[in-house]
Design a protein around this motif. Structure first.
Motif, PDB file in Angstrom:
ATOM      1  N   LYS A  12      12.923   0.940   4.513  1.00  0.00           N
ATOM      2  CA  LYS A  12      12.730   2.354   3.862  1.00  0.00           C
ATOM      3  C   LYS A  12      11.493   2.887   3.189  1.00  0.00           C
ATOM      4  O   LYS A  12      10.772   3.962   3.431  1.00  0.00           O
ATOM      5  N   LYS A  13      11.496   1.905   2.023  1.00  0.00           N
ATOM      6  CA  LYS A  13      10.165   2.137   0.964  1.00  0.00           C
ATOM      7  C   LYS A  13       9.016   1.922   1.727  1.00  0.00           C
ATOM      8  O   LYS A  13       7.872   2.581   1.532  1.00  0.00           O
ATOM      9  N   GLU A  16       7.943   4.893   3.971  1.00  0.00           N
ATOM     10  CA  GLU A  16       7.509   6.051   3.127  1.00  0.00           C
ATOM     11  C   GLU A  16       6.124   5.992   2.705  1.00  0.00           C
ATOM     12  O   GLU A  16       5.458   6.732   2.623  1.00  0.00           O
ATOM     13  N   GLN A  17       5.929   4.700   2.424  1.00  0.00           N
ATOM     14  CA  GLN A  17       4.617   4.256   1.885  1.00  0.00           C
ATOM     15  C   GLN A  17       3.426   4.503   2.895  1.00  0.00           C
ATOM     16  O   GLN A  17       2.416   5.152   2.861  1.00  0.00           O
ATOM     17  N   CYS A  19       3.901   6.120   5.870  1.00  0.00           N
ATOM     18  CA  CYS A  19       3.616   7.669   6.254  1.00  0.00           C
ATOM     19  C   CYS A  19       2.881   8.404   5.203  1.00  0.00           C
ATOM     20  O   CYS A  19       2.162   9.152   5.571  1.00  0.00           O
ATOM     21  N   PHE A  20       3.128   8.338   3.901  1.00  0.00           N
ATOM     22  CA  PHE A  20       2.235   8.820   2.949  1.00  0.00           C
ATOM     23  C   PHE A  20       0.819   8.616   3.169  1.00  0.00           C
ATOM     24  O   PHE A  20      -0.013   9.539   3.163  1.00  0.00           O
ATOM     25  N   ALA A  26       7.239  12.099   2.465  1.00  0.00           N
ATOM     26  CA  ALA A  26       8.513  11.665   2.517  1.00  0.00           C
ATOM     27  C   ALA A  26       9.504  12.785   2.870  1.00  0.00           C
ATOM     28  O   ALA A  26      10.619  12.354   3.470  1.00  0.00           O
ATOM     29  N   SER A  27       9.436  13.978   2.719  1.00  0.00           N
ATOM     30  CA  SER A  27      10.323  15.092   3.064  1.00  0.00           C
ATOM     31  C   SER A  27      10.452  15.434   4.791  1.00  0.00           C
ATOM     32  O   SER A  27      11.555  15.727   4.989  1.00  0.00           O
ATOM     33  N   VAL A  29      10.258  12.341   6.554  1.00  0.00           N
ATOM     34  CA  VAL A  29      10.767  11.320   7.113  1.00  0.00           C
ATOM     35  C   VAL A  29      12.372  11.144   7.216  1.00  0.00           C
ATOM     36  O   VAL A  29      12.957  11.610   6.068  1.00  0.00           O
TER      37      VAL A  29
END
Length: 180
Positions: A12-13, A16-17, A19-20, A26-27, A29
């Motif tokens: 999950k982390k 998020e990385q 996608c960033f 993150a909002s 995702v």
């Protein structure tokens, strides 16, 4: 949640990385962690359950474009194929079709290619340009490097063959899609 090797929280982390780096906050995702939708390359997910999740997400977020895998799932991954099956199921049984008309939402499916084409990298451009498709994306060198950086965020999944994939796969720079 990507918990196939009990690495759900790590993955999950990593997502998020990744996608960033791609400019996705993150909002935006959403990670679904449901016992009947396990992360497992050999498990086909329940079509109706998955279709309900996807439909709810499309409605809640006013999504106007969905990009998914085709019937071969690019790599034969059962979870990937299940996404296509769920969208096709809902689309053809009118529930999602009506929603798509109302929202102006379209579905594009990523074309699976044979192993030779998959790993000839940029040499697949002429073939991809000649074959029928509804959309074709060819990334610049800068965009391809950004995609590689995003892939590198998924450290828990970077096995030896994924390094080869990042170097030679056409999907890192060429993607042909068809409308559902």
């Amino acid at each position: 949640s990507g918990n196939y090797y009990n690495q759900g929280e790590i993955r999950k982390k990593e997502l998020e990385q990744s996608c960033f780096l791609l400019g996705i906050p993150a909002s935006d995702v959403t990670v679904i962690d449901h016992r009947d939708l396990p992360d497992n390359p050999a498990v086909e997910w329940d079509t109706q359950l998955l279709a309900a999740f996807v439909l709810k997400h499309i409605e809640a977020n006013n999504i106007n474009l969905v990009v998914t895998f085709d019937a071969a799932g690019v790599s034969g991954h059962a979870n990937h194929i299940s996404l296509y099956t769920a969208l096709r199921y809902k689309y053809y049984y009118f529930e999602i079709f009506i929603l798509f008309l109302r929202l102006g939402c379209r579905v594009l499916v990523l074309e699976s290619v044979n192993l030779f084409r998959k790993y000839i990298s940029v040499l697949d451009v002429p073939v991809s340009c000649l074959l029928p498709r509804d959309a074709l994306f060819i990334l610049t060198e800068e965009e391809t490097e950004q995609a590689r950086r995003a892939m590198r965020c998924h450290r828990s999944q970077l096995l030896w063959f994924r390094h080869i994939y990042m170097l030679f796969s056409r999907y890192m720079m060429i993607n042909s899609l068809r409308l559902l």
